[in-house]
Write an enzyme that holds these catalytic residues in place. Structure first.
Site, mmCIF file in Angstrom:
data_model
loop_
_atom_site.group_PDB
_atom_site.id
_atom_site.type_symbol
_atom_site.label_atom_id
_atom_site.label_comp_id
_atom_site.label_asym_id
_atom_site.label_seq_id
_atom_site.Cartn_x
_atom_site.Cartn_y
_atom_site.Cartn_z
ATOM 1 C CG ASP A 36 -2.130 -0.734 1.121
ATOM 2 O OD1 ASP A 36 -2.427 -1.145 -0.005
ATOM 3 O OD2 ASP A 36 -2.828 -0.898 2.136
ATOM 4 C CE LYS A 58 -7.850 2.214 -1.191
ATOM 5 N NZ LYS A 58 -9.019 1.454 -1.449
ATOM 6 C CG MET A 171 -7.856 7.688 7.632
ATOM 7 S SD MET A 171 -8.866 6.326 7.026
ATOM 8 C CE MET A 171 -9.372 5.573 8.550
HETATM 9 C C1 LIG Z 1 -6.357 3.726 6.151
HETATM 10 S S1 LIG Z 1 -5.734 4.192 7.719
HETATM 11 C C2 LIG Z 1 -4.690 2.813 8.030
HETATM 12 C C3 LIG Z 1 -4.225 2.735 9.464
HETATM 13 C C4 LIG Z 1 -3.203 1.635 9.685
HETATM 14 N N1 LIG Z 1 -3.780 0.344 9.429
HETATM 15 C C5 LIG Z 1 -2.622 1.670 11.093
HETATM 16 O O1 LIG Z 1 -2.884 0.745 11.889
HETATM 17 O O2 LIG Z 1 -1.871 2.609 11.373
HETATM 18 C C6 LIG Z 1 -4.604 5.472 7.254
HETATM 19 C C7 LIG Z 1 -4.372 6.471 8.373
HETATM 20 O O3 LIG Z 1 -3.424 5.991 9.306
HETATM 21 C C8 LIG Z 1 -2.727 7.081 9.892
HETATM 22 N N2 LIG Z 1 -1.285 6.868 9.707
HETATM 23 C C9 LIG Z 1 -0.700 5.723 9.308
HETATM 24 N N3 LIG Z 1 0.646 5.837 9.327
HETATM 25 C C10 LIG Z 1 0.916 7.097 9.754
HETATM 26 C C11 LIG Z 1 2.121 7.810 9.995
HETATM 27 N N4 LIG Z 1 3.324 7.274 9.800
HETATM 28 N N5 LIG Z 1 2.029 9.093 10.450
HETATM 29 C C12 LIG Z 1 0.830 9.650 10.678
HETATM 30 N N6 LIG Z 1 -0.345 9.018 10.452
HETATM 31 C C13 LIG Z 1 -0.299 7.749 10.010
HETATM 32 C C14 LIG Z 1 -3.260 8.335 9.215
HETATM 33 O O4 LIG Z 1 -4.319 8.831 9.998
HETATM 34 C C15 LIG Z 1 -3.769 7.772 7.911
HETATM 35 O O5 LIG Z 1 -4.732 8.629 7.336
#
Ligand SMILES: C[S@@+](CC[C@H](N)C(=O)[O-])C[C@H]1O[C@@H](n2cnc3c(N)ncnc32)[C@H](O)[C@@H]1O
Length: 265
Positions: A36, A58, A171
């Site tokens: 991803d 995406k 998000m």
């Molecule tokens: C579709 S969700 C997936 C979350 C992921 N499965 C997790 O457990 O972190 C995507 C969101 O995760 C958060 N996110 C993931 N990695 C991040 C990072 N390194 N820094 C800040 N936000 C992050 C943000 O809010 C982003 O919009």
């Protein structure tokens, strides 16, 4: 025909050192890795050069494969290779639609396994020294997404704002003004809030403020995706160790507002 294996793997928040050993071993063994947008370059660099890597991600409205196409792609690669790894940012079961991919693969007769990852929701607050529970203050924490499937502010945000829990919102970057407005109807304007962008990566940005001034700070420091929002007393414990901390000039009731960016090398 021999059944193939689908490994659904959590990549953690970005820093490759936050990948689990089990995930690393799996990535070293897999024949093909479908990954991803949230999977960092530094994690991808750990996959052997001989392994086929396929981007299926995406990001914010850019051209992307939809979920059905990704499911199909997993099945189609499993017909060519005995071991397919599906690598997703953070933990694959936290806002990751991981179980949909597992269910689809099972329905098509694949062996499956799930390898947990460190979610940004829990790993990043700890990475920055922000405790999510605090004795006598926060006995729980809520991890939520700001919006529902129709991109509207969900009811959970309202319930969560009324609780005494620490809130971690994923998000929510683009909905920050609405989130702050909602929170201000239940929480104190001096309530501490942290915005974390690209957490644990070299491009990380951490903005610390209060509900009353965070929108200004977010605009000033161009807070954008991917980001998490943390609201609670634990934010005051934020460990600004060995990083450059730029305090904002604005007079505040507490000296809390600051932004942290990696030191220029
Ligand atoms: C579709 S969700 C997936 C979350 C992921 N499965 C997790 O457990 O972190 C995507 C969101 O995760 C958060 N996110 C993931 N990695 C991040 C990072 N390194 N820094 C800040 N936000 C992050 C943000 O809010 C982003 O919009």
């Amino acid at each position: 025909m021999k059944k193939s294996l689908l490994s659904l793997v959590g990549a953690g928040p970005g820093d490759p050192d936050l990948l689990t050993l089990k995930a690393l071993k799996c990535l070293e063994r897999a024949d093909v890795v479908l990954y991803d947008a949230l999977v960092s370059e530094r994690v991808l660099a750990l996959i052997p050069a001989s392994t086929l890597k396929v981007y299926v991600g995406k990001r914010c409205g850019q051209h992307s494969l939809n979920q059905e196409a990704i499911n199909e792609l997993i099945i189609s690669y499993s017909k060519r290779f005995p071991h397919v790894a599906r690598l997703k940012g953070g933990d694959p079961f936290i806002f990751g639609r991981g179980q949909e991919e597992i269910n689809y693969a099972k329905k098509h007769g694949l062996y499956t396994e799930v390898i947990p990852g460190i979610s940004s929701a829990i790993g990043l607050p700890t990475h920055y020294g922000i405790p999510l529970t605090k004795r006598g203050i926060h006995r729980s924490f809520w991890v939520l997404t700001a919006t529902d499937q129709r991109h509207q502010l969900g009811k959970d945000l309202d319930y969560a704002a009324q609780s005494s829990a620490t809130l971690v919102i994923l998000m929510g970057t683009r909905k920050l003004p609405f989130i702050v407005e909602k929170l201000l109807s239940h929480r104190d304007p001096y309530c501490a809030i942290a915005l974390v962008q690209n957490g644990s990566l070299p491009s990380e940005k951490v903005i610390i403020g209060q509900l009353q001034d965070i929108l200004e700070l977010a605009a000033e420091h161009q807070f954008s995706s991917p980001g998490i929002i943390i609201i609670g007393e634990g934010v005051k414990d934020y460990a600004a160790i060995s990083y450059e901390v730029i305090r904002t000039e604005r007079p505040l009731n507490t000296p809390l507002s600051m932004i942290r960016q990696p030191m220029a090398s």
